[in-house]
Scaffold this active site. Structure first.
Site, PDB file in Angstrom:
ATOM      1  N   ASP A 197       0.878  -1.166   0.000  1.00 21.79           N
ATOM      2  CA  ASP A 197       0.000   0.000   0.000  1.00 21.79           C
ATOM      3  C   ASP A 197       0.919   1.220   0.000  1.00 21.79           C
ATOM      4  O   ASP A 197       1.548   1.537   1.005  1.00 21.79           O
ATOM      5  CB  ASP A 197      -0.884  -0.033   1.262  1.00 21.79           C
ATOM      6  CG  ASP A 197      -1.719   1.237   1.449  1.00 21.79           C
ATOM      7  OD1 ASP A 197      -1.634   2.155   0.610  1.00 21.79           O
ATOM      8  OD2 ASP A 197      -2.458   1.311   2.455  1.00 21.79           O
ATOM      9  N   LYS A 237       2.768  11.040  -3.477  1.00 18.72           N
ATOM     10  CA  LYS A 237       1.732  10.369  -4.251  1.00 18.72           C
ATOM     11  C   LYS A 237       0.876  11.358  -5.045  1.00 18.72           C
ATOM     12  O   LYS A 237       0.384  11.038  -6.122  1.00 18.72           O
ATOM     13  CB  LYS A 237       0.846   9.573  -3.290  1.00 18.72           C
ATOM     14  CG  LYS A 237      -0.121   8.614  -3.960  1.00 18.72           C
ATOM     15  CD  LYS A 237      -0.787   7.766  -2.893  1.00 18.72           C
ATOM     16  CE  LYS A 237      -1.793   6.794  -3.452  1.00 18.72           C
ATOM     17  NZ  LYS A 237      -2.336   5.933  -2.388  1.00 18.72           N
ATOM     18  N   GLU A 248      -7.274   0.340  -4.376  1.00 21.57           N
ATOM     19  CA  GLU A 248      -7.258   0.235  -2.915  1.00 21.57           C
ATOM     20  C   GLU A 248      -8.574  -0.307  -2.335  1.00 21.57           C
ATOM     21  O   GLU A 248      -8.540  -1.214  -1.496  1.00 21.57           O
ATOM     22  CB  GLU A 248      -6.899   1.595  -2.305  1.00 21.57           C
ATOM     23  CG  GLU A 248      -5.435   1.942  -2.555  1.00 21.57           C
ATOM     24  CD  GLU A 248      -5.104   3.411  -2.331  1.00 21.57           C
ATOM     25  OE1 GLU A 248      -5.963   4.152  -1.819  1.00 21.57           O
ATOM     26  OE2 GLU A 248      -3.977   3.805  -2.684  1.00 21.57           O
ATOM     27  N   ASP A 251     -12.880   5.377   2.793  1.00 15.18           N
ATOM     28  CA  ASP A 251     -11.447   5.442   3.094  1.00 15.18           C
ATOM     29  C   ASP A 251     -11.034   6.869   3.449  1.00 15.18           C
ATOM     30  O   ASP A 251     -10.901   7.722   2.574  1.00 15.18           O
ATOM     31  CB  ASP A 251     -10.655   4.929   1.875  1.00 15.18           C
ATOM     32  CG  ASP A 251      -9.146   4.938   2.102  1.00 15.18           C
ATOM     33  OD1 ASP A 251      -8.684   5.500   3.121  1.00 15.18           O
ATOM     34  OD2 ASP A 251      -8.420   4.385   1.250  1.00 15.18           O
TER      35      ASP A 251
HETATM   36  P1  ADP Z   1      -2.941   7.205   3.840  1.00 13.59           P
HETATM   37  O1  ADP Z   1      -3.820   6.146   3.294  1.00 13.59           O
HETATM   38  O2  ADP Z   1      -3.405   8.586   3.512  1.00 13.59           O
HETATM   39  O3  ADP Z   1      -1.504   7.030   3.515  1.00 13.59           O
HETATM   40  P2  ADP Z   1      -3.500   6.176   6.572  1.00 13.59           P
HETATM   41  O4  ADP Z   1      -4.631   5.324   6.200  1.00 13.59           O
HETATM   42  O5  ADP Z   1      -2.312   5.523   7.173  1.00 13.59           O
HETATM   43  O6  ADP Z   1      -3.007   7.152   5.431  1.00 13.59           O
HETATM   44  O7  ADP Z   1      -4.074   7.266   7.594  1.00 13.59           O
HETATM   45  C1  ADP Z   1      -3.240   8.199   8.183  1.00 13.59           C
HETATM   46  C2  ADP Z   1      -4.075   9.136   9.018  1.00 13.59           C
HETATM   47  O8  ADP Z   1      -4.738   8.415  10.037  1.00 13.59           O
HETATM   48  C3  ADP Z   1      -3.231  10.204   9.693  1.00 13.59           C
HETATM   49  O9  ADP Z   1      -3.838  11.477   9.553  1.00 13.59           O
HETATM   50  C4  ADP Z   1      -3.251   9.755  11.148  1.00 13.59           C
HETATM   51  O10 ADP Z   1      -3.113  10.840  12.029  1.00 13.59           O
HETATM   52  C5  ADP Z   1      -4.629   9.141  11.236  1.00 13.59           C
HETATM   53  N1  ADP Z   1      -4.777   8.229  12.384  1.00 13.59           N
HETATM   54  C6  ADP Z   1      -4.041   7.136  12.680  1.00 13.59           C
HETATM   55  N2  ADP Z   1      -4.472   6.569  13.823  1.00 13.59           N
HETATM   56  C7  ADP Z   1      -5.510   7.318  14.264  1.00 13.59           C
HETATM   57  C8  ADP Z   1      -6.380   7.251  15.392  1.00 13.59           C
HETATM   58  N3  ADP Z   1      -6.248   6.292  16.340  1.00 13.59           N
HETATM   59  N4  ADP Z   1      -7.339   8.196  15.506  1.00 13.59           N
HETATM   60  C9  ADP Z   1      -7.474   9.158  14.586  1.00 13.59           C
HETATM   61  N5  ADP Z   1      -6.699   9.280  13.520  1.00 13.59           N
HETATM   62  C10 ADP Z   1      -5.720   8.376  13.349  1.00 13.59           C
HETATM   63 MG    MG Z   2      -4.624   4.744   2.217  1.00 12.72          MG
END
Ligand code: ADP
Ligand code: MG
Length: 617
Positions: A8, A70, A168, A190
């Protein structure tokens, strides 16, 4: 067959998963972290940091730290107008000739393409997975051809053979095992770090199909952090413009931490230590109630996007059978609650929302290597595809949200008298005029016999295979003239450029290189062998028995040298390469004879060419 890793490659975080004992597992570093922040920082001593350490520097050393790569993948400067302000580095476009442009980011005293930057992240993720060679990489369902190709190229630069690029949401649905139900409609919500996507999937007899996608590329968890940050800054009487970078970095990290804490706790306390700019420091308690009120508009905005996606899929909330939550931000209880209310059912939350996509990619890798139940993953064309007609309008052949593989043919004719050649421009987009659409490539159909305008009959066919690769062909019916191209986006890298980047890439382990070279040589050898065998079996060709024997020997040589996976030295690759070169050499006279015959037929009669851009329908 070697192992396949699922990756991912996220805007905010990237990660890899692999099948271990039949189950997909996220691969973690020694301290148990699976997520690699998609951040890179370049240092004056030439060192490059990736992940958590780089993220810690993103605000204190913004010019040397890059995030959200990205967003740049497969994009032109023109496309990036709305997000360029979010990226601190200078971004420019270089002209690579023939109308092709390459985007470059200036960082650490060097220009890097987005593909190279993503490759740095991929390499880090790959290292955790024990440096596998084959991968399935995910992209958002709305990614267009250029963005998908850029992702493929990044994988290649990172030393990976990208078996497939998958969507995704489809990966997430697979991770949740939703393919086990016979049929149904699935909504994937998502909410990540920088972007929001809502996808409506249809499942029929174990086959996934993306019905529609909706979302907002400028809505994510970062916005929530920024909201908390401005709340704090406001109370401190500061403006983000005049706050010093270290203070901002601290506040950003504290805001994100507070947000994450509030997903589990009812209240949390932000404690900003005293600093030069803010000697008193700041302590602030935030309750979940206050937090929820603050972010409610953002969540509502995301639900508006879901409404659009539902409308595009021609579905109502009650027709949705399953809802899957993906993306770190869906850990926020308010989001879970409101999404549940919106769709009128409890969403799936059994998996870690930031891991689901990688887990699904690993499962898809397993399917591709034949280890698993055969689930077909069908995807849709994210944007309409068509050709430019005379005068600059667009005639769409394949409409947005059409399931792939897809094929469409339409008949066009010439616009002017004695038009003996026509240039066919392929574009992607929803707008009516070519200038507002993305140029995907062009090719020329020559050899149309001179005739009055509108007499020629040119059938243009668009074909998208299961991997999303587009081939466009055109055939003039009266003369039988035909031409076709496999579309390589007009923006991005050529194969040679990718190859050079592969070779240049700093820590590209020799073993990986050998393994990949062997894979590629085997593929090349197999194509040459099958082509040669086909030619040898043609009854219309006279082949001297000695020549035949020589060629058959060379074929056997290639086949034999292909029977190895030995990458301890470069020897196996060198041997195979030599066998392939030998086969090419000994088949050259035969190939020339075949070519001459074909050319004679084609060249029999030809008027001077008159090229015009565009046909009319
Ligand atoms: P992406 O798909 O955009 O690369 P992710 O799915 O890993 O990102 O999501 C990242 C986001 O999730 C960040 O903004 C992070 O702060 C938030 N995040 C991670 N854990 C938590 C949580 N427990 N509560 C709220 N937000 C969270
Ligand atoms: Mg993602």
């Amino acid at each position: 067959m070697s192992e396949v890793v699922g990756i991912d490659l996220g805007t905010t975080n990237s990660l890899a998963a692999k099948i271990i004992d039949g189950k997909p597992v996220v691969l973690k570093d020694s301290s148990g972290n699976g997520l690699v922040p998609s951040v890179i920082s370049f240092h004056s001593d030439g060192s490059v940091l990736v992940g958590t350490e780089a993220k810690a520097r993103s605000l204190t050393d913004p010019l040397h730290t890059i995030f959200s790569v990205k967003r740049l993948m497969g994009r032109s400067l023109e496309d990036l107008k709305s997000v360029i302000g979010l990226i601190p580095q200078a971004i420019h476009e270089t002209d690579a000739g023939e109308g092709r442009k390459v985007l470059c980011v200036d960082i650490g005293g060097k220009s890097h393409t987005p593909e190279e930057l993503s490759a740095i992240i991929l390499r880090e993720v790959r290292r955790r997975a024990g440096n596998p060679i084959r991968a399935v990489i995910t992209v958002p369902a709305h990614f267009d051809e250029s963005q998908r190709q850029a992702t493929r190229d990044a994988g290649k630069i990172a030393g990976l053979e990208v078996l497939r690029i998958i969507n995704e949401p489809t990966a997430a649905a697979l991770a949740y095992g939703l393919d086990r139900r016979r049929k149904g409609t699935i909504a994937v919500y998502d909410f990540g770090g920088g972007t929001f996507d809502c996808t409506i999937l249809n499942l029929q007899d174990g086959v996934f199909r993306v019905l529609s996608t909706g979302g907002d590329t400028r809505l994510g968890g970062d916005d929530i952090d920024r909201m908390l940050m401005s709340l704090l800054l406001g109370e401190m009487g500061l403006d983000s413009k005049d706050a010093d970078p270290t203070l901002l970095q601290n506040l950003r990290d504290l805001s994100e931490r507070a947000k994450i804490a509030l997903s589990d706790a009812e209240t949390t306390t932000v404690s900003l230590p005293p600093s030069q700019q803010y000697p008193t420091g700041k302590t602030r308690e935030i309750s979940r109630g206050e937090f929820e009120e603050l972010i409610l508009p953002l969540v509502k905005k995301s639900l508006d996007r879901c409404r659009v996606a539902l409308r595009d899929a021609k579905k109502t909330q009650t027709q949705i059978d399953e809802v899957a939550l993906v993306g770190g931000s869906t850990r926020i209880p308010l989001i879970r609650r409101l999404v549940g209310e919106f769709f009128g059912r409890k969403p799936h939350t059994e998996l870690n929302p930031d891991e689901a996509v990688a887990l699904g990619a690993a499962i898809q890798g397993d399917i591709l290597t034949g280890n698993r139940r055969q689930t077909l993953l069908l995807d849709v064309v994210p944007l309409s595809l068509g050709i430019v007609t005379f005068g600059g309008a667009v005639s769409k052949l394949i409409h947005r949200n059409t399931t792939i593989p897809a094929r469409a043919t339409e008949r066009f004719t010439t616009a002017v008298d004695n038009q003996t050649a026509v240039e066919i421009n392929i574009v992607q987009g929803e707008r009516e005029l070519a200038k507002d659409c993305r140029n995907l490539g062009r090719f020329k159909l020559s050899g149309i016999p001179p005739m009055p305008a509108q007499m020629a009959q040119v059938d243009v066919t668009f074909l998208i295979d299961a991997d999303g690769l587009l081939t466009v062909s055109a055939k003039e019916q009266r003369s039988g003239q035909e031409a076709k191209v496999s579309v390589k986006p007009a923006h991005g890298l050529t194969d040679e450029e990718v190859e050079r980047m592969v070779l240049e890439s700093v820590d590209h382990a020799r073993d990986d290189f050998r393994a990949r070279r062997l894979i590629e040589l085997k593929a090349k050898g197999a194509t040459l062998v099958s082509h040669t065998k086909r030619t040898l079996s043609r009854s219309d060709l006279t082949i001297d028995p000695d020549e035949r024997k020589l060629i058959e020997g060379a074929v056997a040589g290639v086949e034999q040298s292909s029977q190895t996976d030995d990458i301890t030295t470069a020897e196996a690759g060198d041997k195979l390469n030599a066998a392939i070169n030998h086969l090419s050499e000994v088949t050259l006279p035969l190939a020339t004879r075949v070519m001459d015959e074909t050319a004679k037929q084609v060249l029999s009669e030809r008027a001077p060419e008159q090229v015009t851009t565009g046909l009319i329908s």
